[in-house]
Design a protein around this motif. Structure first.
Motif, short mmCIF file in Angstrom:
data_model
loop_
_atom_site.label_atom_id
_atom_site.label_comp_id
_atom_site.label_asym_id
_atom_site.label_seq_id
_atom_site.Cartn_x
_atom_site.Cartn_y
_atom_site.Cartn_z
N GLY A 45 -12.34 10.50 -0.78
CA GLY A 45 -11.93 9.67 0.34
C GLY A 45 -10.85 8.66 0.03
N VAL A 46 -10.42 8.59 -1.23
CA VAL A 46 -9.40 7.62 -1.65
C VAL A 46 -8.07 8.35 -1.83
N VAL A 47 -6.99 7.75 -1.34
CA VAL A 47 -5.67 8.37 -1.42
C VAL A 47 -4.66 7.35 -1.92
N VAL A 48 -3.55 7.84 -2.49
CA VAL A 48 -2.42 7.01 -2.88
C VAL A 48 -1.29 7.29 -1.91
N ARG A 49 -0.59 6.23 -1.47
CA ARG A 49 0.40 6.38 -0.41
C ARG A 49 1.55 5.40 -0.62
N GLN A 50 2.77 5.84 -0.36
CA GLN A 50 3.93 4.96 -0.40
C GLN A 50 4.01 4.20 0.92
N VAL A 51 4.31 2.90 0.85
CA VAL A 51 4.34 2.06 2.06
C VAL A 51 5.62 1.22 2.09
N ASP A 52 6.00 0.80 3.32
CA ASP A 52 7.15 -0.08 3.45
C ASP A 52 7.11 -0.95 4.70
N THR A 53 6.00 -0.90 5.47
CA THR A 53 5.93 -1.67 6.71
C THR A 53 5.37 -3.06 6.46
N PRO A 85 2.92 -4.67 8.05
CA PRO A 85 1.45 -4.74 7.96
C PRO A 85 0.91 -4.29 6.60
N ASP A 86 1.49 -3.22 6.04
CA ASP A 86 1.02 -2.75 4.73
C ASP A 86 1.36 -3.75 3.63
N LEU A 87 2.54 -4.36 3.68
CA LEU A 87 2.90 -5.35 2.68
C LEU A 87 2.01 -6.59 2.81
N ALA A 88 1.60 -6.93 4.05
CA ALA A 88 0.67 -8.04 4.24
C ALA A 88 -0.70 -7.70 3.64
N ARG A 89 -1.11 -6.45 3.72
CA ARG A 89 -2.37 -6.02 3.11
C ARG A 89 -2.30 -6.14 1.60
N ILE A 90 -1.13 -5.87 1.02
CA ILE A 90 -0.97 -6.05 -0.43
C ILE A 90 -1.07 -7.52 -0.80
N GLU A 91 -0.47 -8.39 0.01
CA GLU A 91 -0.59 -9.83 -0.24
C GLU A 91 -2.05 -10.27 -0.21
N GLU A 92 -2.83 -9.69 0.71
CA GLU A 92 -4.25 -10.02 0.77
C GLU A 92 -4.97 -9.57 -0.51
N ALA A 94 15.13 -7.72 2.11
CA ALA A 94 16.48 -8.01 1.63
C ALA A 94 17.17 -6.78 1.08
N ASN A 95 16.41 -5.89 0.42
CA ASN A 95 17.03 -4.72 -0.20
C ASN A 95 16.01 -3.60 -0.33
N PRO A 96 15.74 -2.88 0.76
CA PRO A 96 14.68 -1.86 0.73
C PRO A 96 14.96 -0.70 -0.22
N ASP A 97 16.21 -0.45 -0.57
CA ASP A 97 16.52 0.65 -1.48
C ASP A 97 16.26 0.30 -2.95
N ALA A 98 15.99 -0.97 -3.23
CA ALA A 98 15.84 -1.41 -4.62
C ALA A 98 14.44 -1.24 -5.15
N LEU A 99 13.47 -0.92 -4.29
CA LEU A 99 12.10 -0.78 -4.79
C LEU A 99 11.32 0.19 -3.91
N ASP A 100 10.27 0.75 -4.52
CA ASP A 100 9.29 1.56 -3.82
C ASP A 100 7.92 0.94 -4.08
N VAL A 101 7.07 0.94 -3.06
CA VAL A 101 5.75 0.30 -3.14
C VAL A 101 4.69 1.35 -2.82
N VAL A 102 3.62 1.38 -3.61
CA VAL A 102 2.53 2.32 -3.36
C VAL A 102 1.20 1.58 -3.32
N VAL A 103 0.28 2.12 -2.55
CA VAL A 103 -1.07 1.57 -2.47
C VAL A 103 -2.08 2.68 -2.67
#
Length: 261
Positions: A122-130, A132-139, A160-169
């Motif tokens: 039931g657990v998955v890894v996913r790339q995010v960029d929205t 709400p998802d970044l706020a969940r990471i802050e939490e 500021a620069n979305p092409d400079a990084l990728d974020v996964v959860v």
């Protein structure tokens, strides 16, 4: 050329003044190399001195204190165990910089980090960029590290620069809590990408979640052509990464000056 020599030449000496990210200033003040946002407070600030500080190190240190205090920002002076002068860290303390925990610089081939990881059901890894998802990471960061991490810096960096990084959860559902998160920063024109974050909720540790973010991020880096990876690691993650083939090459210690007040 060793991988440490390549890292020093491409990352620490490269400068990248010719390819600044949108909204980011990369400049030099004498021997000091600086990274900071055009608009104070919209991204992180970094200092280092890969070529040493010459005959008057205290002058250059004082100039950085004045510069970032005037801007009202927090800045990290990133030191490496082989930096000159030998008493650099003592001089930084005297100027008001506060040391944080030592970390180990690991370097190695990106391809070696791509591996199969079996996650709990039931657990998955996913790339995010929205947002709400970044706020969940802050939490997640607040839960693990305390309220001092509630600064929204990752969301500002992405904006500021979305092409400079990728974020996964790693998560059970997009509506639930983030169980583990990590991000990947790219340095254009070099062989190197770098991994950051890697925080996991305590009761989910030792179940493969962090390794899943490592494998996923390494695959993203390879797809962009980055053949080498660098990480500043804690004692918790270092054994995992060394088993995957990364090498410990130096110690790095952040010295932080907080002039936001």
């Amino acid at each position: 050329m060793s991988i440490l020599d390549r890292f020093h030449a491409q990352i620490r000496l490269g400068g990248r003044e010719d390819e600044p990210a949108p909204g980011i200033v990369i400049d030099r003040d004498g021997p000091v190399r600086r990274r900071y946002p055009e608009v104070p407070g919209t991204s992180y600030c970094m200092i280092e001195c890969p070529e040493g500080l010459g005959d008057d190190p205290d002058r250059w240190i004082a100039r950085q204190v004045e510069f970032f205090t005037t801007r009202g920002e927090q800045v990290e002076w990133k030191t490496y165990s082989y930096d000159a002068p030998a008493d650099l860290t003592d001089r930084l303390r005297a100027a008001g910089f506060v040391p944080e925990d030592d970390e180990t610089l690991l370097l190695g081939d990106t391809a070696g980090l791509v591996h199969d990881v079996v996650l709990p059901e039931g657990v998955v890894v996913r790339q995010v960029d929205t947002e709400p998802d970044l706020a969940r990471i802050e939490e997640l960061m607040r839960t693990i590290w305390g309220s001092g991490r509630d600064d929204g810096s990752l969301a500002r960096e992405m904006a500021a620069n979305p092409d400079a990084l990728d974020v996964v959860v790693v998560e059970e559902s997009p509506e639930g809590p983030v169980l583990c998160a990590g991000w990947l920063r790219y340095t254009p024109g070099t062989d190197f990408a770098s991994m950051w974050g890697g925080s996991t909720l305590p009761h989910w540790r030792r179940r493969g979640l962090y390794r899943a973010t490592v494998a996923h991020r390494a695959a993203l880096a390879l797809a962009r052509g980055y053949r080498s990876m660098r990480l500043d690691t804690s004692p918790d993650s270092r054994p995992i990464l060394e088993r995957l083939g990364l090498q410990a090459v130096a110690t790095t210690t952040p010295y932080v000056l907080d002039a936001r007040a």
